[in-house]
Motif scaffolding. Structure first.
Motif, PDB file in Angstrom:
ATOM      1  N   THR A 251       0.862  -1.187   0.000  1.00 59.56           N
ATOM      2  CA  THR A 251       0.000   0.000   0.000  1.00 59.56           C
ATOM      3  C   THR A 251       0.894   1.231   0.000  1.00 59.56           C
ATOM      4  N   ILE A 252       0.817   2.008  -1.069  1.00 57.78           N
ATOM      5  CA  ILE A 252       1.674   3.169  -1.217  1.00 57.78           C
ATOM      6  C   ILE A 252       0.837   4.438  -1.087  1.00 57.78           C
ATOM      7  N   SER A 253       1.278   5.343  -0.239  1.00 52.26           N
ATOM      8  CA  SER A 253       0.493   6.550   0.046  1.00 52.26           C
ATOM      9  C   SER A 253       0.744   7.625  -0.998  1.00 52.26           C
ATOM     10  N   TRP A 254      -0.099   8.668  -0.961  1.00 53.41           N
ATOM     11  CA  TRP A 254       0.074   9.793  -1.881  1.00 53.41           C
ATOM     12  C   TRP A 254       1.417  10.487  -1.637  1.00 53.41           C
ATOM     13  N   ALA A 255       1.802  10.602  -0.363  1.00 56.87           N
ATOM     14  CA  ALA A 255       3.095  11.235  -0.046  1.00 56.87           C
ATOM     15  C   ALA A 255       4.243  10.425  -0.642  1.00 56.87           C
ATOM     16  N   ASN A 256       4.149   9.082  -0.576  1.00 57.49           N
ATOM     17  CA  ASN A 256       5.186   8.229  -1.160  1.00 57.49           C
ATOM     18  C   ASN A 256       5.307   8.440  -2.666  1.00 57.49           C
ATOM     19  N   LEU A 257       4.196   8.751  -3.298  1.00 49.87           N
ATOM     20  CA  LEU A 257       4.165   8.867  -4.757  1.00 49.87           C
ATOM     21  C   LEU A 257       4.714  10.199  -5.271  1.00 49.87           C
ATOM     22  N   GLN A 258       4.925  11.137  -4.369  1.00 47.30           N
ATOM     23  CA  GLN A 258       5.401  12.449  -4.791  1.00 47.30           C
ATOM     24  C   GLN A 258       6.913  12.434  -5.058  1.00 47.30           C
ATOM     25  N   ASN A 259       7.305  13.166  -6.088  1.00 50.84           N
ATOM     26  CA  ASN A 259       8.719  13.402  -6.417  1.00 50.84           C
ATOM     27  C   ASN A 259       9.506  12.129  -6.719  1.00 50.84           C
ATOM     28  N   ILE A 260       8.831  11.104  -7.244  1.00 53.05           N
ATOM     29  CA  ILE A 260       9.552   9.910  -7.690  1.00 53.05           C
ATOM     30  C   ILE A 260      10.350  10.267  -8.945  1.00 53.05           C
ATOM     31  N   GLU A 261      11.641   9.955  -8.910  1.00 49.94           N
ATOM     32  CA  GLU A 261      12.522  10.325 -10.031  1.00 49.94           C
ATOM     33  C   GLU A 261      12.546   9.243 -11.100  1.00 49.94           C
ATOM     34  N   THR A 262      12.680   7.982 -10.676  1.00 47.91           N
ATOM     35  CA  THR A 262      12.630   6.863 -11.621  1.00 47.91           C
ATOM     36  C   THR A 262      11.846   5.725 -10.981  1.00 47.91           C
ATOM     37  N   ILE A 263      11.243   4.904 -11.812  1.00 44.54           N
ATOM     38  CA  ILE A 263      10.528   3.720 -11.329  1.00 44.54           C
ATOM     39  C   ILE A 263      10.752   2.612 -12.349  1.00 44.54           C
ATOM     40  N   SER A 305      -7.029   9.179  -6.822  1.00 41.76           N
ATOM     41  CA  SER A 305      -5.828   9.890  -7.259  1.00 41.76           C
ATOM     42  C   SER A 305      -4.571   9.044  -7.139  1.00 41.76           C
ATOM     43  N   GLY A 306      -4.465   8.262  -6.039  1.00 42.66           N
ATOM     44  CA  GLY A 306      -3.284   7.427  -5.838  1.00 42.66           C
ATOM     45  C   GLY A 306      -3.156   6.353  -6.908  1.00 42.66           C
ATOM     46  N   VAL A 307      -4.277   5.696  -7.217  1.00 39.92           N
ATOM     47  CA  VAL A 307      -4.282   4.651  -8.250  1.00 39.92           C
ATOM     48  C   VAL A 307      -3.925   5.252  -9.604  1.00 39.92           C
ATOM     49  N   GLN A 308      -4.515   6.389  -9.926  1.00 38.22           N
ATOM     50  CA  GLN A 308      -4.235   7.019 -11.210  1.00 38.22           C
ATOM     51  C   GLN A 308      -2.771   7.433 -11.325  1.00 38.22           C
ATOM     52  N   LYS A 309      -2.208   7.918 -10.216  1.00 36.83           N
ATOM     53  CA  LYS A 309      -0.825   8.379 -10.237  1.00 36.83           C
ATOM     54  C   LYS A 309       0.148   7.227 -10.467  1.00 36.83           C
ATOM     55  N   ILE A 310      -0.031   6.110  -9.742  1.00 36.97           N
ATOM     56  CA  ILE A 310       0.932   5.014  -9.913  1.00 36.97           C
ATOM     57  C   ILE A 310       0.729   4.329 -11.259  1.00 36.97           C
ATOM     58  N   TYR A 311      -0.515   4.338 -11.759  1.00 38.82           N
ATOM     59  CA  TYR A 311      -0.743   3.791 -13.101  1.00 38.82           C
ATOM     60  C   TYR A 311      -0.024   4.649 -14.138  1.00 38.82           C
ATOM     61  N   GLU A 312      -0.095   5.947 -13.973  1.00 45.34           N
ATOM     62  CA  GLU A 312       0.601   6.868 -14.879  1.00 45.34           C
ATOM     63  C   GLU A 312       2.112   6.622 -14.868  1.00 45.34           C
ATOM     64  N   LEU A 313       2.667   6.317 -13.678  1.00 40.69           N
ATOM     65  CA  LEU A 313       4.105   6.082 -13.558  1.00 40.69           C
ATOM     66  C   LEU A 313       4.524   4.733 -14.142  1.00 40.69           C
ATOM     67  N   LEU A 314       3.701   3.691 -13.899  1.00 40.78           N
ATOM     68  CA  LEU A 314       4.094   2.332 -14.269  1.00 40.78           C
ATOM     69  C   LEU A 314       3.717   1.930 -15.684  1.00 40.78           C
ATOM     70  N   ALA A 315       2.564   2.401 -16.160  1.00 41.44           N
ATOM     71  CA  ALA A 315       2.029   1.917 -17.438  1.00 41.44           C
ATOM     72  C   ALA A 315       3.013   2.019 -18.606  1.00 41.44           C
ATOM     73  N   PRO A 316       3.755   3.129 -18.755  1.00 37.96           N
ATOM     74  CA  PRO A 316       4.680   3.207 -19.902  1.00 37.96           C
ATOM     75  C   PRO A 316       5.800   2.174 -19.860  1.00 37.96           C
ATOM     76  N   HIS A 317       6.072   1.585 -18.681  1.00 32.07           N
ATOM     77  CA  HIS A 317       7.165   0.622 -18.529  1.00 32.07           C
ATOM     78  C   HIS A 317       6.680  -0.822 -18.600  1.00 32.07           C
ATOM     79  N   ALA A 318       5.374  -1.059 -18.700  1.00 31.14           N
ATOM     80  CA  ALA A 318       4.824  -2.415 -18.743  1.00 31.14           C
ATOM     81  C   ALA A 318       4.824  -2.934 -20.172  1.00 31.14           C
ATOM     82  N   SER A 319       4.871  -4.260 -20.311  1.00 28.35           N
ATOM     83  CA  SER A 319       4.822  -4.856 -21.655  1.00 28.35           C
ATOM     84  C   SER A 319       3.445  -4.658 -22.276  1.00 28.35           C
TER      85      SER A 319
END
Length: 406
Positions: A251-263, A305-319
């Protein structure tokens, strides 16, 4: 024996009378209570009839004046209510209110040309601004309408979580302004203009969440399962990957999702996993137990918002990206929200699956049918139009009902 004019009924009629005297008309709906007793409901039914009394899923009770006036003229009701209260009801000057409403609408049209959808709706159904014009001075009415419209304009463009208190403080200089009361309802109705397929009486919280408004930002998070590591401030964080190795979601919080440089996917850079977005908890847990090597994101119904944010970060890197959920209108709306962020394909709920499960589908309720029709009519480019059209005709399948041999 229930008295004809009990204290409860007098309270309701006083509220209705005040509405009439302020607006100069009986129109729209008025809330008269929540979780009323059987006796109180019986009094409302005896006085107004059964059809005008509406009760939503939160047990909020309203009188619908449009239904009320179908068989009896407004003047008769006004006289009847006045007789019960022992006084003659004196309406506001309709012409004066109408002129003030026209001026107010013209100012909104001039100041907010990008909100033509709202101003067109207000031109057709001006009750909200009529009520504001009737209850306040011209200057105050203009200020309040501009504050509400500025808040709406902000939310339509906003992608970050904001609490209802922050929204009130920012646009009304009052953190309590939108927690309850008339302007909360006005802003909800104006937001609903931009998501007409959601029934405001049953989906109030979903309308807020669609525009990233929450009661508490701390509750904004996402649940994800996958070999994920990320960096912030030059430091690598691998706690999600460690839980993945244990077969557990994180479970990743909104604060955890802020300012991620790479994933990235640890150990899977050359062979990235697929990302499956899952609407409901039981199928989400099922996918984890299968250990297919895919990453799984729990949308928990409509993606916040949290789900949308991590999807935005991860989706471009998924097969590849997929959505698995119910095949009712809400299920396809959920898929479309994520699809708009990054294209995805329906998984176990696409048109081929629906044909295969055709004999096991559940009929849509009238409310679901209305929602499907609203989506199809208002969103001509809806990405899952074929599936939703099929569902409207044949029925829907719960995500949990999926079976490979069905």
């Amino acid at each position: 024996m229930i008295p004809a004019t009990s204290d409860f009924l007098i309270m309701v009629l006083t509220k209705v009378a005040r509405r009439y005297e302020q607006r100069g008309m009986l129109s729209g709906v008025i809330k008269v209570g929540s979780s009323l007793s059987h006796q109180e409901l019986q009094q409302l039914h005896n006085y107004f009839g059964i059809d005008p009394i509406q009760i939503n899923t939160k047990n909020e009770v309203r009188v619908n004046f449009d239904t009320l006036l179908k068989n009896i003229q407004e003047a008769e009701w006004v006289e009847k209510i006045g007789a019960c209260l022992g006084r003659r009801l004196k309406p506001a000057d309709k012409l004066e209110i109408k002129d003030a409403t026209k001026k107010l609408l013209a100012r909104l049209q001039l100041a907010f040309p990008g909100l033509e959808k709202l101003t067109k709706q207000l031109a057709e159904s001006p009750e909200d601004i009529e009520r504001i014009a009737a209850n306040t001075s011209e200057k105050e009415a203009t200020g309040l309408c501009f504050q509400a419209t500025n808040a709406l304009n902000y939310l339509l463009k906003n992608n970050d979580p904001i609490t209802i208190s922050e929204l009130g403080a920012r646009f009304f200089s009052d953190s309590k302004k939108l927690r309850q009361g008339e302007f909360r309802n006005v802003l909800l109705r104006w937001l609903n203009v931009y998501c007409p397929d959601l029934d405001i009486s049953d989906n109030e919280e979903q309308i807020w969440a669609t525009y990233h408004v929450y009661h508490d930002r701390i509750t904004v998070n996402a649940v994800i399962y996958g070999p994920i590591v990320y960096t912030k401030n030059g430091e690598e964080f691998d706690w999600i990957h460690k839980l993945y190795e244990l077969g557990e979601p994180a479970t990743i919080s909104w604060a955890n999702l802020q300012n991620i440089e790479t994933i990235q996917w640890k150990g899977r850079e050359a062979n990235p996993p697929a990302l499956i977005c899952c609407e409901n908890e039981a199928p989400f847990s099922q996918l984890i137990r299968q250990k297919s090597g895919d990453a799984v994101l729990f949308s928990s119904g409509f993606p916040g918002s949290g789900v949308q944010k991590i999807y935005e970060l991860l989706a471009p890197h998924a097969s590849a990206c997929y959505h698995w959920g119910d095949t009712d209108p809400n299920g396809f709306r959920i898929a479309s929200i994520l699809h708009l962020i990054h294209p995805l394909t329906l998984y176990r709920c696409g048109i081929e699956t629906l044909h295969r499960h055709k004999t096991h589908l559940r009929p849509l309720s009238q409310k679901q049918k209305s929602s499907a029709e609203a989506i199809l009519s208002s969103q001509t480019q809806f990405p899952f139009k074929d599936e939703l059209t099929f569902t409207l005709k044949h029925g829907w399948m719960e995500q949990e009902s999926w079976g490979p041999e069905s």
